[in-house]
Design a protein around this motif. Sequence first.
Motif, PDB file in Angstrom:
ATOM      1  N   LEU A   1      43.195  36.618  42.392  1.00 19.75           N
ATOM      2  CA  LEU A   1      44.192  36.721  41.331  1.00 19.75           C
ATOM      3  C   LEU A   1      44.501  35.343  40.728  1.00 19.75           C
ATOM      4  O   LEU A   1      44.716  34.384  41.455  1.00 19.75           O
ATOM      5  CB  LEU A   1      45.457  37.305  41.970  1.00 19.75           C
ATOM      6  CG  LEU A   1      46.547  37.849  41.089  1.00 19.75           C
ATOM      7  CD1 LEU A   1      46.015  38.958  40.188  1.00 19.75           C
ATOM      8  CD2 LEU A   1      47.675  38.371  41.973  1.00 19.75           C
ATOM      9  N   ALA A   2      44.515  35.282  39.375  1.00 18.74           N
ATOM     10  CA  ALA A   2      44.795  34.006  38.708  1.00 18.74           C
ATOM     11  C   ALA A   2      46.152  34.007  38.015  1.00 18.74           C
ATOM     12  O   ALA A   2      46.541  33.002  37.419  1.00 18.74           O
ATOM     13  CB  ALA A   2      43.687  33.698  37.697  1.00 18.74           C
ATOM     14  N   GLU A   3      46.855  35.121  38.057  1.00 22.19           N
ATOM     15  CA  GLU A   3      48.185  35.204  37.436  1.00 22.19           C
ATOM     16  C   GLU A   3      49.114  35.893  38.437  1.00 22.19           C
ATOM     17  O   GLU A   3      48.652  36.649  39.288  1.00 22.19           O
ATOM     18  CB  GLU A   3      48.119  36.024  36.141  1.00 22.19           C
ATOM     19  CG  GLU A   3      47.641  37.450  36.379  1.00 22.19           C
ATOM     20  CD  GLU A   3      47.678  38.326  35.128  1.00 22.19           C
ATOM     21  OE1 GLU A   3      48.508  38.069  34.241  1.00 22.19           O
ATOM     22  OE2 GLU A   3      46.877  39.272  35.066  1.00 22.19           O
ATOM     23  N   PRO A   4      50.430  35.639  38.336  1.00 22.07           N
ATOM     24  CA  PRO A   4      51.316  36.364  39.256  1.00 22.07           C
ATOM     25  C   PRO A   4      51.423  37.829  38.846  1.00 22.07           C
ATOM     26  O   PRO A   4      51.302  38.161  37.664  1.00 22.07           O
ATOM     27  CB  PRO A   4      52.665  35.653  39.086  1.00 22.07           C
ATOM     28  CG  PRO A   4      52.589  34.994  37.747  1.00 22.07           C
ATOM     29  CD  PRO A   4      51.149  34.704  37.464  1.00 22.07           C
ATOM     30  N   ILE A   5      51.594  38.698  39.821  1.00 25.31           N
ATOM     31  CA  ILE A   5      51.886  40.112  39.550  1.00 25.31           C
ATOM     32  C   ILE A   5      53.400  40.245  39.659  1.00 25.31           C
ATOM     33  O   ILE A   5      53.989  39.972  40.707  1.00 25.31           O
ATOM     34  CB  ILE A   5      51.185  41.027  40.573  1.00 25.31           C
ATOM     35  CG1 ILE A   5      49.656  40.919  40.437  1.00 25.31           C
ATOM     36  CG2 ILE A   5      51.646  42.471  40.438  1.00 25.31           C
ATOM     37  CD1 ILE A   5      49.072  41.557  39.191  1.00 25.31           C
TER      38      ILE A   5
ATOM     39  N   GLU B   1      51.291  36.342  44.410  1.00 27.89           N
ATOM     40  CA  GLU B   1      51.078  35.002  43.848  1.00 27.89           C
ATOM     41  C   GLU B   1      49.607  34.843  43.439  1.00 27.89           C
ATOM     42  O   GLU B   1      48.724  35.446  44.067  1.00 27.89           O
ATOM     43  CB  GLU B   1      51.380  33.939  44.910  1.00 27.89           C
ATOM     44  CG  GLU B   1      52.801  33.950  45.435  1.00 27.89           C
ATOM     45  CD  GLU B   1      53.768  33.194  44.546  1.00 27.89           C
ATOM     46  OE1 GLU B   1      53.321  32.645  43.497  1.00 27.89           O
ATOM     47  OE2 GLU B   1      54.961  33.168  44.885  1.00 27.89           O
ATOM     48  N   PRO B   2      49.337  33.972  42.451  1.00 26.34           N
ATOM     49  CA  PRO B   2      47.947  33.621  42.175  1.00 26.34           C
ATOM     50  C   PRO B   2      47.297  33.081  43.450  1.00 26.34           C
ATOM     51  O   PRO B   2      47.971  32.455  44.269  1.00 26.34           O
ATOM     52  CB  PRO B   2      48.060  32.506  41.125  1.00 26.34           C
ATOM     53  CG  PRO B   2      49.412  32.664  40.527  1.00 26.34           C
ATOM     54  CD  PRO B   2      50.293  33.267  41.581  1.00 26.34           C
ATOM     55  N   GLY B   3      46.005  33.322  43.594  1.00 25.53           N
ATOM     56  CA  GLY B   3      45.313  32.857  44.802  1.00 25.53           C
ATOM     57  C   GLY B   3      45.165  33.951  45.843  1.00 25.53           C
ATOM     58  O   GLY B   3      44.568  33.723  46.882  1.00 25.53           O
ATOM     59  N   THR B   4      45.689  35.149  45.537  1.00 28.51           N
ATOM     60  CA  THR B   4      45.587  36.262  46.480  1.00 28.51           C
ATOM     61  C   THR B   4      44.318  37.057  46.208  1.00 28.51           C
ATOM     62  O   THR B   4      43.984  37.321  45.052  1.00 28.51           O
ATOM     63  CB  THR B   4      46.788  37.218  46.281  1.00 28.51           C
ATOM     64  OG1 THR B   4      47.986  36.450  46.332  1.00 28.51           O
ATOM     65  CG2 THR B   4      46.819  38.311  47.327  1.00 28.51           C
ATOM     66  N   ARG B   5      43.639  37.452  47.281  1.00 28.09           N
ATOM     67  CA  ARG B   5      42.470  38.309  47.098  1.00 28.09           C
ATOM     68  C   ARG B   5      42.925  39.741  46.816  1.00 28.09           C
ATOM     69  O   ARG B   5      43.829  40.250  47.473  1.00 28.09           O
ATOM     70  CB  ARG B   5      41.568  38.280  48.335  1.00 28.09           C
ATOM     71  CG  ARG B   5      40.245  38.998  48.098  1.00 28.09           C
ATOM     72  CD  ARG B   5      39.367  39.004  49.337  1.00 28.09           C
ATOM     73  NE  ARG B   5      38.822  37.688  49.651  1.00 28.09           N
ATOM     74  CZ  ARG B   5      37.760  37.148  49.050  1.00 28.09           C
ATOM     75  NH1 ARG B   5      37.141  37.802  48.084  1.00 28.09           N
ATOM     76  NH2 ARG B   5      37.340  35.974  49.395  1.00 28.09           N
TER      77      ARG B   5
ATOM     78  N   VAL C   1      43.573  42.518  34.575  1.00 26.86           N
ATOM     79  CA  VAL C   1      44.158  41.485  35.413  1.00 26.86           C
ATOM     80  C   VAL C   1      43.322  40.206  35.285  1.00 26.86           C
ATOM     81  O   VAL C   1      42.098  40.260  35.119  1.00 26.86           O
ATOM     82  CB  VAL C   1      44.272  42.006  36.873  1.00 26.86           C
ATOM     83  CG1 VAL C   1      42.933  42.287  37.465  1.00 26.86           C
ATOM     84  CG2 VAL C   1      45.058  41.060  37.737  1.00 26.86           C
ATOM     85  N   ARG C   2      44.024  39.070  35.278  1.00 31.85           N
ATOM     86  CA  ARG C   2      43.324  37.785  35.144  1.00 31.85           C
ATOM     87  C   ARG C   2      42.937  37.283  36.532  1.00 31.85           C
ATOM     88  O   ARG C   2      43.794  37.220  37.421  1.00 31.85           O
ATOM     89  CB  ARG C   2      44.216  36.773  34.409  1.00 31.85           C
ATOM     90  CG  ARG C   2      43.459  35.641  33.774  1.00 31.85           C
ATOM     91  CD  ARG C   2      44.165  35.168  32.499  1.00 31.85           C
ATOM     92  NE  ARG C   2      45.548  34.794  32.744  1.00 31.85           N
ATOM     93  CZ  ARG C   2      45.930  33.617  33.199  1.00 31.85           C
ATOM     94  NH1 ARG C   2      45.028  32.689  33.462  1.00 31.85           N
ATOM     95  NH2 ARG C   2      47.201  33.349  33.381  1.00 31.85           N
ATOM     96  N   VAL C   3      41.670  36.975  36.698  1.00 34.46           N
ATOM     97  CA  VAL C   3      41.168  36.500  37.997  1.00 34.46           C
ATOM     98  C   VAL C   3      40.397  35.200  37.789  1.00 34.46           C
ATOM     99  O   VAL C   3      40.026  34.861  36.662  1.00 34.46           O
ATOM    100  CB  VAL C   3      40.242  37.548  38.668  1.00 34.46           C
ATOM    101  CG1 VAL C   3      40.999  38.834  38.959  1.00 34.46           C
ATOM    102  CG2 VAL C   3      39.017  37.826  37.803  1.00 34.46           C
ATOM    103  N   PHE C   4      40.173  34.484  38.893  1.00 33.90           N
ATOM    104  CA  PHE C   4      39.403  33.255  38.817  1.00 33.90           C
ATOM    105  C   PHE C   4      37.906  33.574  38.755  1.00 33.90           C
ATOM    106  O   PHE C   4      37.446  34.560  39.347  1.00 33.90           O
ATOM    107  CB  PHE C   4      39.678  32.365  40.034  1.00 33.90           C
ATOM    108  CG  PHE C   4      41.042  31.742  40.006  1.00 33.90           C
ATOM    109  CD1 PHE C   4      41.415  30.878  38.975  1.00 33.90           C
ATOM    110  CD2 PHE C   4      41.967  32.018  40.996  1.00 33.90           C
ATOM    111  CE1 PHE C   4      42.672  30.307  38.937  1.00 33.90           C
ATOM    112  CE2 PHE C   4      43.230  31.447  40.975  1.00 33.90           C
ATOM    113  CZ  PHE C   4      43.587  30.589  39.939  1.00 33.90           C
ATOM    114  N   ALA C   5      37.177  32.716  38.050  1.00 31.35           N
ATOM    115  CA  ALA C   5      35.713  32.850  37.994  1.00 31.35           C
ATOM    116  C   ALA C   5      35.148  32.607  39.394  1.00 31.35           C
ATOM    117  O   ALA C   5      35.709  31.823  40.168  1.00 31.35           O
ATOM    118  CB  ALA C   5      35.144  31.839  37.012  1.00 31.35           C
ATOM    119  N   ARG C   6      34.065  33.297  39.704  1.00 30.60           N
ATOM    120  CA  ARG C   6      33.442  33.105  41.018  1.00 30.60           C
ATOM    121  C   ARG C   6      32.598  31.835  41.010  1.00 30.60           C
ATOM    122  O   ARG C   6      31.836  31.609  40.066  1.00 30.60           O
ATOM    123  CB  ARG C   6      32.556  34.310  41.361  1.00 30.60           C
ATOM    124  CG  ARG C   6      33.381  35.521  41.661  1.00 30.60           C
ATOM    125  CD  ARG C   6      32.612  36.777  41.905  1.00 30.60           C
ATOM    126  NE  ARG C   6      31.171  36.615  41.952  1.00 30.60           N
ATOM    127  CZ  ARG C   6      30.349  37.638  42.110  1.00 30.60           C
ATOM    128  NH1 ARG C   6      30.806  38.854  42.195  1.00 30.60           N
ATOM    129  NH2 ARG C   6      29.058  37.439  42.151  1.00 30.60           N
TER     130      ARG C   6
END
Length: 415
Positions: free
Chosen positions: A45-49, A159-163, A180-185
């Motif tokens: 996750l790159a954004e908070p939920i 929080e961002p950073g959660t799988r 949902v906005r996520v980090f690039a692999r």
Amino acid sequence: MAATPVQSLVLSFHDARRVVEEHASGMPSPETETLALLHAAGRILAEPIVADRDIPPFPRATRDGYAVRAADVASVPVTLNVIGEIKAGLLRPVSSRMNPGEAFAIMTGAPVPPEADAVVMIEYTSARGDSIEITKSFSPGENIVPQGAEARRGSVLLEPGTRLNESAIALAASIGKEKVRVFARPRVAVLTTGDEIVEIDEQPGPTQIRNSNSYSLAVQILEAGGEPVLLPIAPDEPRRLRELIEQGLQSDLLIMTGGVSMGRYDLVEQVLAELHADFFFTGAKIQPGRPVVFGCCGQALPSAKYFFGLPGNPVSTMVTFELFAKPMIEALGGMRARPLAFLHARLKSEIRVKTGLTRFLPAIHMGKLEGSHVEIVPWQGSGDIAAQARANCYVVVPPDRGHIPAGEWVAVLQR
Ligand code: AMP
Ligand code: MG
């Protein structure tokens, strides 16, 4: 080749792991992308939920039964007048006021009317026409989750950073996140070295070995959230090896296997030294996996590229990936750092080893509800992929223990 000497730096397991964690925690945030919710499963996750409303949005009945004033059922049996029914999904809230001596029939998941403060389970009631006889007292709050008790509107649920596992995806779904906005692999290059290694579609000669490490690494990289990029096999020859290492350094991380032991043709460290690499360690006091190498090429971040040189023995490759490369890939993928977690189980048969190294012995963990056991898998050493494939965990033997008797609780690292 004029060998560039590499200073040997062999750390304890804990120190080596700490060095990796320190570098991992300093990684800049990766790029992001926006995905449809289900395509984001397993991603970081790159954004908070954020809760879009109170959860639950109304005081929620958790049982089928009757919404009552707890004061009315303080002494039982008691008979209350049933003035209506509230089911889950009722479009309008009930309008009639609930006076003392009255109750609403109510279903699980339905909104509890404002005058009620308890839900009597149907099991403790019997219907008498328009009335209900109640045979058990219930305290205020029983069988009701108050509005906002799970989360307040506007509060951060993840929080961002959660799988994004199934519960995180469910939470995102519960606040209506279709995208949902996520980090690039991170792209992780895999470079296998060794003159004896052949690709799996080739027939190996009598002294040749099929490349299995690129495949175990690709699976581990995928599971850690990375995208494996398999490079051609590098021979034990410095020029071609250097070309392929330089190619691998184009990715976000380079993982090499083989060529890091003490042999004359173990050239990986020399080639990296020619490329002005910094070495954070060139070995760890562990078994399997002692000759593991961690370092970085290029100067300041973000241009510097980290690399691991993992030993070529297949079990060593898998163990050292798990212990050292995985946290780096997770960090490059934007995941929040988490310490290694160990379970504990009773050892089924004794262990005898030489002291001085932290050992990660392939083992089978058999969990029963009352007590679980772990048994070391018989193996022929760190080349034994078949033994490793039968195992589901590692028993961790601390460096000061030469003998662990059967029945003792030991640390277990889950795979
Ligand atoms: P090295 O670390 O290069 O000394 O290799 C140690 C052992 O691992 C040797 O027996 C190699 O044949 C074996 N090995 C190295 N690379 C691979 C690979 N990619 N797949 C399977 N075995 C390998
Ligand atoms: Mg080799």
